[in-house]
Design a protein around this motif. Structure first.
Motif, PDB file in Angstrom:
ATOM      1  N   ALA A  91       0.840  -1.201   0.000  1.00  0.00           N
ATOM      2  CA  ALA A  91       0.000   0.000   0.000  1.00  0.00           C
ATOM      3  C   ALA A  91       0.876   1.252   0.000  1.00  0.00           C
ATOM      4  O   ALA A  91       0.621   2.198  -0.753  1.00  0.00           O
ATOM      5  CB  ALA A  91      -0.946  -0.006   1.198  1.00  0.00           C
ATOM      6  N   GLU A  92       1.917   1.243   0.811  1.00  0.00           N
ATOM      7  CA  GLU A  92       2.830   2.387   0.862  1.00  0.00           C
ATOM      8  C   GLU A  92       3.536   2.569  -0.475  1.00  0.00           C
ATOM      9  O   GLU A  92       3.618   3.681  -0.996  1.00  0.00           O
ATOM     10  CB  GLU A  92       3.858   2.181   1.970  1.00  0.00           C
ATOM     11  CG  GLU A  92       4.814   3.345   2.128  1.00  0.00           C
ATOM     12  CD  GLU A  92       5.839   3.114   3.230  1.00  0.00           C
ATOM     13  OE1 GLU A  92       7.029   3.396   2.987  1.00  0.00           O
ATOM     14  OE2 GLU A  92       5.448   2.639   4.314  1.00  0.00           O
ATOM     15  N   LEU A  93       4.016   1.504  -1.051  1.00  0.00           N
ATOM     16  CA  LEU A  93       4.707   1.558  -2.341  1.00  0.00           C
ATOM     17  C   LEU A  93       3.808   2.138  -3.430  1.00  0.00           C
ATOM     18  O   LEU A  93       4.245   2.928  -4.265  1.00  0.00           O
ATOM     19  CB  LEU A  93       5.180   0.156  -2.751  1.00  0.00           C
ATOM     20  CG  LEU A  93       5.846   0.039  -4.122  1.00  0.00           C
ATOM     21  CD1 LEU A  93       7.203   0.729  -4.116  1.00  0.00           C
ATOM     22  CD2 LEU A  93       5.988  -1.425  -4.510  1.00  0.00           C
ATOM     23  N   CYS A  94       2.532   1.771  -3.404  1.00  0.00           N
ATOM     24  CA  CYS A  94       1.577   2.202  -4.434  1.00  0.00           C
ATOM     25  C   CYS A  94       0.865   3.502  -4.082  1.00  0.00           C
ATOM     26  O   CYS A  94       0.056   3.989  -4.878  1.00  0.00           O
ATOM     27  CB  CYS A  94       0.543   1.103  -4.668  1.00  0.00           C
ATOM     28  SG  CYS A  94       1.274  -0.413  -5.314  1.00  0.00           S
ATOM     29  N   GLY A  95       1.113   4.023  -2.899  1.00  0.00           N
ATOM     30  CA  GLY A  95       0.437   5.256  -2.488  1.00  0.00           C
ATOM     31  C   GLY A  95      -1.044   5.058  -2.247  1.00  0.00           C
ATOM     32  O   GLY A  95      -1.851   5.950  -2.501  1.00  0.00           O
ATOM     33  N   MET A  96      -1.423   3.892  -1.746  1.00  0.00           N
ATOM     34  CA  MET A  96      -2.824   3.568  -1.499  1.00  0.00           C
ATOM     35  C   MET A  96      -3.059   3.352  -0.005  1.00  0.00           C
ATOM     36  O   MET A  96      -2.125   3.148   0.755  1.00  0.00           O
ATOM     37  CB  MET A  96      -3.220   2.293  -2.259  1.00  0.00           C
ATOM     38  CG  MET A  96      -3.141   2.420  -3.747  1.00  0.00           C
ATOM     39  SD  MET A  96      -4.472   3.480  -4.315  1.00  0.00           S
ATOM     40  CE  MET A  96      -3.841   4.002  -5.882  1.00  0.00           C
ATOM     41  N   GLU A  97      -4.332   3.355   0.380  1.00  0.00           N
ATOM     42  CA  GLU A  97      -4.688   3.109   1.774  1.00  0.00           C
ATOM     43  C   GLU A  97      -4.638   1.627   2.110  1.00  0.00           C
ATOM     44  O   GLU A  97      -4.304   1.249   3.222  1.00  0.00           O
ATOM     45  CB  GLU A  97      -6.096   3.622   2.054  1.00  0.00           C
ATOM     46  CG  GLU A  97      -6.240   5.123   1.968  1.00  0.00           C
ATOM     47  CD  GLU A  97      -7.677   5.555   2.166  1.00  0.00           C
ATOM     48  OE1 GLU A  97      -8.438   4.853   2.857  1.00  0.00           O
ATOM     49  OE2 GLU A  97      -8.032   6.619   1.619  1.00  0.00           O
ATOM     50  N   ALA A  98      -5.047   0.796   1.152  1.00  0.00           N
ATOM     51  CA  ALA A  98      -5.160  -0.635   1.408  1.00  0.00           C
ATOM     52  C   ALA A  98      -4.958  -1.393   0.098  1.00  0.00           C
ATOM     53  O   ALA A  98      -5.043  -0.820  -0.994  1.00  0.00           O
ATOM     54  CB  ALA A  98      -6.539  -0.960   1.980  1.00  0.00           C
ATOM     55  N   ILE A  99      -4.711  -2.701   0.211  1.00  0.00           N
ATOM     56  CA  ILE A  99      -4.551  -3.566  -0.950  1.00  0.00           C
ATOM     57  C   ILE A  99      -5.492  -4.762  -0.805  1.00  0.00           C
ATOM     58  O   ILE A  99      -5.970  -5.059   0.294  1.00  0.00           O
ATOM     59  CB  ILE A  99      -3.090  -4.051  -1.120  1.00  0.00           C
ATOM     60  CG1 ILE A  99      -2.604  -4.871   0.096  1.00  0.00           C
ATOM     61  CG2 ILE A  99      -2.161  -2.869  -1.299  1.00  0.00           C
ATOM     62  CD1 ILE A  99      -2.396  -6.311  -0.184  1.00  0.00           C
TER      63      ILE A  99
END
Length: 183
Positions: A91-99
Protein backbone atom coordinates in the motif's frame (compact mmCIF):
# COMPACT_ATOMS: atom_id res chain seq x y z
CA UNK A 1 9.78 -38.36 -23.54
CA UNK A 2 10.12 -36.16 -26.59
CA UNK A 3 8.29 -32.89 -26.95
CA UNK A 4 5.85 -34.49 -29.40
CA UNK A 5 5.11 -37.31 -26.92
CA UNK A 6 4.39 -34.78 -24.17
CA UNK A 7 2.04 -32.84 -26.45
CA UNK A 8 0.27 -36.02 -27.57
CA UNK A 9 -0.22 -37.08 -23.94
CA UNK A 10 -1.75 -33.72 -23.01
CA UNK A 11 -3.99 -33.79 -26.09
CA UNK A 12 -5.23 -37.25 -25.09
CA UNK A 13 -5.63 -36.76 -21.33
CA UNK A 14 -6.33 -33.06 -20.68
CA UNK A 15 -9.23 -30.77 -21.56
CA UNK A 16 -8.67 -28.67 -24.67
CA UNK A 17 -9.40 -25.27 -23.13
CA UNK A 18 -6.15 -23.68 -24.33
CA UNK A 19 -4.26 -23.93 -27.60
CA UNK A 20 -0.62 -23.58 -26.57
CA UNK A 21 2.33 -23.19 -28.89
CA UNK A 22 3.87 -26.57 -29.78
CA UNK A 23 6.79 -26.06 -27.39
CA UNK A 24 7.25 -28.26 -24.32
CA UNK A 25 9.18 -26.22 -21.75
CA UNK A 26 11.27 -28.56 -19.62
CA UNK A 27 13.78 -26.17 -18.03
CA UNK A 28 14.12 -22.43 -17.58
CA UNK A 29 16.68 -19.97 -16.27
CA UNK A 30 16.43 -16.21 -16.41
CA UNK A 31 14.90 -15.23 -19.72
CA UNK A 32 15.75 -18.57 -21.37
CA UNK A 33 13.59 -21.69 -21.59
CA UNK A 34 14.62 -25.05 -22.99
CA UNK A 35 12.20 -27.50 -24.53
CA UNK A 36 12.06 -31.26 -23.94
CA UNK A 37 14.21 -31.77 -27.05
CA UNK A 38 16.97 -29.41 -25.89
CA UNK A 39 16.13 -26.37 -28.06
CA UNK A 40 16.47 -22.96 -26.33
CA UNK A 41 14.07 -20.05 -26.65
CA UNK A 42 13.97 -16.55 -25.23
CA UNK A 43 10.79 -16.39 -23.11
CA UNK A 44 9.14 -13.18 -24.25
CA UNK A 45 5.85 -14.07 -22.50
CA UNK A 46 7.24 -14.37 -18.96
CA UNK A 47 4.15 -16.40 -17.98
CA UNK A 48 1.99 -13.38 -18.85
CA UNK A 49 4.22 -11.25 -16.61
CA UNK A 50 4.16 -13.67 -13.65
CA UNK A 51 7.91 -14.24 -14.02
CA UNK A 52 9.12 -10.81 -15.16
CA UNK A 53 11.94 -11.32 -12.67
CA UNK A 54 13.14 -14.34 -14.70
CA UNK A 55 12.86 -18.07 -14.27
CA UNK A 56 14.69 -19.70 -11.34
CA UNK A 57 15.54 -16.37 -9.74
CA UNK A 58 17.83 -17.49 -6.89
CA UNK A 59 16.80 -14.69 -4.51
CA UNK A 60 13.10 -15.46 -4.91
CA UNK A 61 13.66 -19.22 -4.70
CA UNK A 62 15.55 -18.77 -1.40
CA UNK A 63 12.76 -16.63 0.08
CA UNK A 64 10.08 -19.06 -1.15
CA UNK A 65 11.92 -22.09 0.29
CA UNK A 66 12.36 -20.29 3.60
CA UNK A 67 8.61 -19.61 3.77
CA UNK A 68 7.69 -23.12 2.62
CA UNK A 69 9.78 -24.52 5.47
CA UNK A 70 7.66 -22.49 7.93
CA UNK A 71 4.10 -22.52 6.51
CA UNK A 72 3.05 -23.59 3.03
CA UNK A 73 -0.28 -21.76 2.89
CA UNK A 74 -3.00 -20.40 5.11
CA UNK A 75 -6.49 -19.75 3.86
CA UNK A 76 -8.08 -16.42 4.65
CA UNK A 77 -9.98 -18.29 7.38
CA UNK A 78 -6.87 -17.57 9.49
CA UNK A 79 -4.58 -14.62 9.96
CA UNK A 80 -0.89 -15.15 9.25
CA UNK A 81 2.28 -13.27 10.01
CA UNK A 82 2.97 -12.31 6.38
CA UNK A 83 -0.16 -10.56 5.08
CA UNK A 84 -0.01 -7.52 7.36
CA UNK A 85 3.56 -6.53 6.47
CA UNK A 86 2.86 -7.22 2.77
CA UNK A 87 -0.31 -5.10 2.83
CA UNK A 88 1.44 -2.24 4.63
CA UNK A 89 4.49 -2.22 2.37
CA UNK A 90 2.57 -2.66 -0.90
CA UNK A 91 0.00 0.00 0.00
CA UNK A 92 2.83 2.39 0.86
CA UNK A 93 4.71 1.56 -2.34
CA UNK A 94 1.58 2.20 -4.43
CA UNK A 95 0.44 5.26 -2.49
CA UNK A 96 -2.82 3.57 -1.50
CA UNK A 97 -4.69 3.11 1.77
CA UNK A 98 -5.16 -0.64 1.41
CA UNK A 99 -4.55 -3.57 -0.95
CA UNK A 100 -6.57 -6.64 -1.90
CA UNK A 101 -4.33 -9.55 -2.95
CA UNK A 102 -5.57 -11.94 -5.64
CA UNK A 103 -4.56 -15.43 -6.69
CA UNK A 104 -5.42 -15.12 -10.38
CA UNK A 105 -5.99 -12.56 -13.09
CA UNK A 106 -9.58 -13.73 -13.50
CA UNK A 107 -10.20 -13.16 -9.80
CA UNK A 108 -8.74 -9.66 -10.14
CA UNK A 109 -10.99 -8.84 -13.13
CA UNK A 110 -14.08 -10.20 -11.36
CA UNK A 111 -13.22 -8.09 -8.30
CA UNK A 112 -12.68 -4.99 -10.48
CA UNK A 113 -16.12 -5.47 -12.08
CA UNK A 114 -17.75 -5.89 -8.66
CA UNK A 115 -15.90 -2.87 -7.28
CA UNK A 116 -16.89 -0.67 -10.23
CA UNK A 117 -20.53 -1.69 -9.92
CA UNK A 118 -20.59 -1.15 -6.15
CA UNK A 119 -18.97 2.29 -6.59
CA UNK A 120 -21.60 3.18 -9.19
CA UNK A 121 -24.42 2.22 -6.81
CA UNK A 122 -22.96 3.75 -3.67
CA UNK A 123 -21.21 6.87 -4.98
CA UNK A 124 -22.83 7.73 -8.30
CA UNK A 125 -26.43 6.85 -7.51
CA UNK A 126 -26.85 4.27 -10.27
CA UNK A 127 -30.24 2.59 -9.92
CA UNK A 128 -29.99 -0.88 -8.35
CA UNK A 129 -29.49 -3.56 -11.01
CA UNK A 130 -28.74 -1.00 -13.75
CA UNK A 131 -24.94 -0.74 -13.58
CA UNK A 132 -23.18 -0.92 -16.93
CA UNK A 133 -19.53 -1.71 -17.60
CA UNK A 134 -18.14 -0.61 -20.96
CA UNK A 135 -15.71 -3.12 -22.51
CA UNK A 136 -13.75 -3.17 -25.73
CA UNK A 137 -14.15 -6.01 -28.22
CA UNK A 138 -11.43 -8.60 -28.77
CA UNK A 139 -10.45 -8.64 -25.09
CA UNK A 140 -9.32 -11.64 -23.09
CA UNK A 141 -9.36 -11.54 -19.30
CA UNK A 142 -10.09 -15.17 -18.43
CA UNK A 143 -12.70 -17.88 -18.66
CA UNK A 144 -15.22 -17.25 -15.88
CA UNK A 145 -18.87 -16.81 -16.85
CA UNK A 146 -18.83 -13.11 -16.02
CA UNK A 147 -15.61 -12.48 -17.92
CA UNK A 148 -16.73 -14.30 -21.06
CA UNK A 149 -19.92 -12.24 -20.84
CA UNK A 150 -17.93 -9.31 -22.24
CA UNK A 151 -15.83 -11.34 -24.65
CA UNK A 152 -16.43 -11.23 -28.39
CA UNK A 153 -14.54 -14.47 -29.06
CA UNK A 154 -17.14 -16.98 -30.31
CA UNK A 155 -15.05 -19.87 -29.00
CA UNK A 156 -15.12 -18.42 -25.47
CA UNK A 157 -18.88 -17.85 -25.61
CA UNK A 158 -20.30 -20.80 -27.57
CA UNK A 159 -22.33 -23.02 -25.27
CA UNK A 160 -21.62 -21.11 -22.05
CA UNK A 161 -24.66 -18.80 -21.72
CA UNK A 162 -26.69 -17.36 -20.24
CA UNK A 163 -24.23 -14.54 -19.66
CA UNK A 164 -23.92 -11.95 -16.94
CA UNK A 165 -25.81 -8.80 -17.95
CA UNK A 166 -24.60 -5.22 -17.67
CA UNK A 167 -21.78 -5.08 -20.22
CA UNK A 168 -21.70 -2.89 -23.29
CA UNK A 169 -19.06 -3.86 -25.83
CA UNK A 170 -17.58 -1.20 -28.09
CA UNK A 171 -14.84 -1.20 -30.70
CA UNK A 172 -11.37 -0.62 -29.27
CA UNK A 173 -10.09 2.87 -30.07
CA UNK A 174 -13.49 4.25 -31.10
CA UNK A 175 -13.79 7.38 -28.97
CA UNK A 176 -17.24 8.20 -30.39
CA UNK A 177 -18.53 4.77 -29.41
CA UNK A 178 -17.09 5.26 -25.92
CA UNK A 179 -18.71 8.68 -25.57
CA UNK A 180 -22.02 7.26 -26.78
CA UNK A 181 -21.85 4.35 -24.34
CA UNK A 182 -21.38 6.54 -21.28
CA UNK A 183 -24.70 7.24 -19.65
Amino acid sequence: MTGRQHIDLVERCAAHNYHPLPIVVAKADGVWVEDADGKRYMDMLAAYSAVNFGHSNPELIAVAKEQLDKVTLTSRAFHNDQLGPLARDLAELCGMEAILPMNTGAEAVETAVKTARKWGYMKKGVQDGKAKVICCENNFHGRTTTIVSFSTDPQCRAGFGPFTPGFEIIQYGDIKALAGAIT
